[in-house]
Design a protein around this motif. Structure first.
Motif, PDB file in Angstrom:
ATOM      1  N   UNK A 120       0.856  -1.196   0.000  1.00 21.18           N
ATOM      2  CA  UNK A 120       0.000   0.000   0.000  1.00 21.18           C
ATOM      3  C   UNK A 120       0.888   1.241   0.000  1.00 21.18           C
ATOM      4  N   UNK A 121       1.927   1.206   0.817  1.00 14.12           N
ATOM      5  CA  UNK A 121       2.887   2.316   0.870  1.00 14.12           C
ATOM      6  C   UNK A 121       3.557   2.505  -0.485  1.00 14.12           C
ATOM      7  N   UNK A 122       4.003   1.411  -1.092  1.00  9.77           N
ATOM      8  CA  UNK A 122       4.649   1.472  -2.400  1.00  9.77           C
ATOM      9  C   UNK A 122       3.712   2.093  -3.440  1.00  9.77           C
ATOM     10  N   UNK A 123       2.473   1.617  -3.483  1.00 10.36           N
ATOM     11  CA  UNK A 123       1.516   2.135  -4.466  1.00 10.36           C
ATOM     12  C   UNK A 123       1.208   3.609  -4.226  1.00 10.36           C
ATOM     13  N   UNK A 124       1.175   4.013  -2.959  1.00 12.75           N
ATOM     14  CA  UNK A 124       0.968   5.437  -2.654  1.00 12.75           C
ATOM     15  C   UNK A 124       2.124   6.278  -3.200  1.00 12.75           C
ATOM     16  N   UNK A 125       3.338   5.792  -3.019  1.00  5.29           N
ATOM     17  CA  UNK A 125       4.516   6.512  -3.517  1.00  5.29           C
ATOM     18  C   UNK A 125       4.457   6.628  -5.041  1.00  5.29           C
ATOM     19  N   UNK A 126       4.092   5.555  -5.718  1.00  5.22           N
ATOM     20  CA  UNK A 126       3.986   5.581  -7.185  1.00  5.22           C
ATOM     21  C   UNK A 126       2.923   6.584  -7.612  1.00  5.22           C
ATOM     22  N   UNK A 127       1.784   6.591  -6.926  1.00  7.06           N
ATOM     23  CA  UNK A 127       0.713   7.543  -7.247  1.00  7.06           C
ATOM     24  C   UNK A 127       1.197   8.980  -7.037  1.00  7.06           C
ATOM     25  N   UNK A 128       1.924   9.209  -5.954  1.00  6.93           N
ATOM     26  CA  UNK A 128       2.453  10.547  -5.681  1.00  6.93           C
ATOM     27  C   UNK A 128       3.442  10.967  -6.764  1.00  6.93           C
ATOM     28  N   UNK A 129       4.307  10.043  -7.169  1.00  8.55           N
ATOM     29  CA  UNK A 129       5.274  10.357  -8.223  1.00  8.55           C
ATOM     30  C   UNK A 129       4.567  10.717  -9.526  1.00  8.55           C
ATOM     31  N   UNK A 130       3.513   9.969  -9.849  1.00  9.49           N
ATOM     32  CA  UNK A 130       2.764  10.256 -11.076  1.00  9.49           C
ATOM     33  C   UNK A 130       2.072  11.615 -10.998  1.00  9.49           C
ATOM     34  N   UNK A 131       1.536  11.934  -9.827  1.00  6.98           N
ATOM     35  CA  UNK A 131       0.905  13.238  -9.650  1.00  6.98           C
ATOM     36  C   UNK A 131       1.928  14.359  -9.827  1.00  6.98           C
ATOM     37  N   UNK A 132       3.084  14.232  -9.186  1.00  5.25           N
ATOM     38  CA  UNK A 132       4.111  15.265  -9.283  1.00  5.25           C
ATOM     39  C   UNK A 132       4.608  15.427 -10.722  1.00  5.25           C
ATOM     40  N   UNK A 133       4.729  14.308 -11.438  1.00  2.00           N
ATOM     41  CA  UNK A 133       5.142  14.368 -12.837  1.00  2.00           C
ATOM     42  C   UNK A 133       4.101  15.113 -13.669  1.00  2.00           C
ATOM     43  N   UNK A 134       2.837  14.820 -13.426  1.00  7.00           N
ATOM     44  CA  UNK A 134       1.756  15.496 -14.147  1.00  7.00           C
ATOM     45  C   UNK A 134       1.734  16.988 -13.830  1.00  7.00           C
ATOM     46  N   UNK A 135       1.907  17.325 -12.562  1.00  9.71           N
ATOM     47  CA  UNK A 135       1.921  18.730 -12.163  1.00  9.71           C
ATOM     48  C   UNK A 135       3.088  19.473 -12.825  1.00  9.71           C
ATOM     49  N   UNK A 136       4.252  18.847 -12.831  1.00  9.11           N
ATOM     50  CA  UNK A 136       5.421  19.450 -13.476  1.00  9.11           C
ATOM     51  C   UNK A 136       5.160  19.686 -14.953  1.00  9.11           C
ATOM     52  N   UNK A 137       4.539  18.699 -15.596  1.00  9.10           N
ATOM     53  CA  UNK A 137       4.224  18.823 -17.035  1.00  9.10           C
ATOM     54  C   UNK A 137       3.283  19.997 -17.280  1.00  9.10           C
ATOM     55  N   UNK A 138       2.248  20.157 -16.473  1.00  6.54           N
ATOM     56  CA  UNK A 138       1.308  21.270 -16.628  1.00  6.54           C
ATOM     57  C   UNK A 138       2.030  22.602 -16.440  1.00  6.54           C
ATOM     58  N   UNK A 139       2.852  22.697 -15.406  1.00  9.40           N
ATOM     59  CA  UNK A 139       3.587  23.935 -15.156  1.00  9.40           C
ATOM     60  C   UNK A 139       4.531  24.257 -16.313  1.00  9.40           C
ATOM     61  N   UNK A 140       5.222  23.239 -16.837  1.00  9.92           N
ATOM     62  CA  UNK A 140       6.145  23.476 -17.950  1.00  9.92           C
ATOM     63  C   UNK A 140       5.401  23.987 -19.185  1.00  9.92           C
ATOM     64  N   UNK A 141       4.241  23.381 -19.463  1.00  5.93           N
ATOM     65  CA  UNK A 141       3.478  23.818 -20.637  1.00  5.93           C
ATOM     66  C   UNK A 141       3.010  25.259 -20.497  1.00  5.93           C
ATOM     67  N   UNK A 142       2.693  25.673 -19.281  1.00  4.61           N
ATOM     68  CA  UNK A 142       2.181  27.019 -19.069  1.00  4.61           C
ATOM     69  C   UNK A 142       3.280  28.050 -18.854  1.00  4.61           C
ATOM     70  N   UNK A 143       4.435  27.629 -18.361  1.00  9.01           N
ATOM     71  CA  UNK A 143       5.459  28.578 -17.947  1.00  9.01           C
ATOM     72  C   UNK A 143       6.671  28.613 -18.869  1.00  9.01           C
ATOM     73  N   UNK A 144       7.134  27.447 -19.333  1.00  9.73           N
ATOM     74  CA  UNK A 144       8.392  27.363 -20.068  1.00  9.73           C
ATOM     75  C   UNK A 144       8.185  27.477 -21.574  1.00  9.73           C
ATOM     76  N   UNK A 145       9.200  27.963 -22.248  1.00 10.24           N
ATOM     77  CA  UNK A 145       9.167  28.007 -23.714  1.00 10.24           C
ATOM     78  C   UNK A 145       9.358  26.593 -24.252  1.00 10.24           C
TER      79      UNK A 145
END
Length: 194
Positions: A120-145
């Motif tokens: 359960x802990x492992x799956x939570x970590x994977x879910x968190x990593x996927x969320x952070x990756x998605x958030x980074x992608x959204x920020x890059x699309x909106x902020x970076x050239x």
């Protein structure tokens, strides 16, 4: 990296727990262009990429393929929303090169979770990593050239970027192939000048 090393990186499991989990995986090979999952199918398995590059994409209303993610060796792949909800996938996961995967079925993941709360802990970590990756992608699309987004990809996966067809890279970056070609020429020019 092999699957055992991947699990060891999380510093959660004993060696025996990892060995038991690995025994539940099976091998699968895909050719370039093959799909791990296609839109409309239900995802009931997760794969560890031993070899190969994958792209995740969906079709727009106009029928264009929009690449929104790449996966590389030593990463997990799945159509996560389908895997979690049991609904048909809205995405496609396609091999961009010959690929070797280690596959675990959802029923076996459920078994691991039932037998050992560490999963359960492992799956939570994977879910968190996927969320952070998605958030980074959204920020890059909106902020970076587009050039900054491309340079970021080069920093993270330099050995694989040259293997990804231009049309998929351009789609991922949200630009045309012509624009991507200009960015690449500019970076080569800047590198040669330095």
């Amino acid at each position: 990296m092999e699957l055992k090393s991947y699990f060891e990186c999380f510093d959660i499991f004993t060696s025996g727990e990892i060995d038991y989990a690995i025994s539940l995986f099976s091998k699968r090979k895909l050719n370039k262009g093959d799909y791990f999952i296609q839109e409309g199918q239900k995802c009931s398995e997760v794969a560890f990429v031993q070899k190969g590059i994958f792209r995740s994409f969906y079709a727009s209303q106009s029928g264009d393929e929009i690449t929104y993610c790449f996966r590389f060796p030593n990463e997990l792949i799945a159509a996560y929303s389908s895997f979690i909800t049991g609904n048909p996938s809205v995405e496609n996961l396609q091999a961009l090169s010959p690929a070797e995967l280690l596959i675990i079925q959802q029923k076996d993941i459920d078994l691991l979770v039932k037998e050992n709360p560490k999963w359960v802990t492992f799956l939570r970590i994977i879910a968190e990593q996927n969320y952070l990756e998605l958030e980074t992608r959204v920020f890059q699309l909106q902020r970076d050239s587009a050039q900054e987004r491309y340079q970021n990809m080069l920093k993270k996966q330099p050995q694989y970027i040259q293997q990804i067809p231009l049309q998929y890279l351009a789609s991922y970056l949200g630009i045309t192939q012509r624009h991507l070609s200009r960015i690449r020429k500019q970076l080569v020019f800047e590198t040669n000048v330095l």
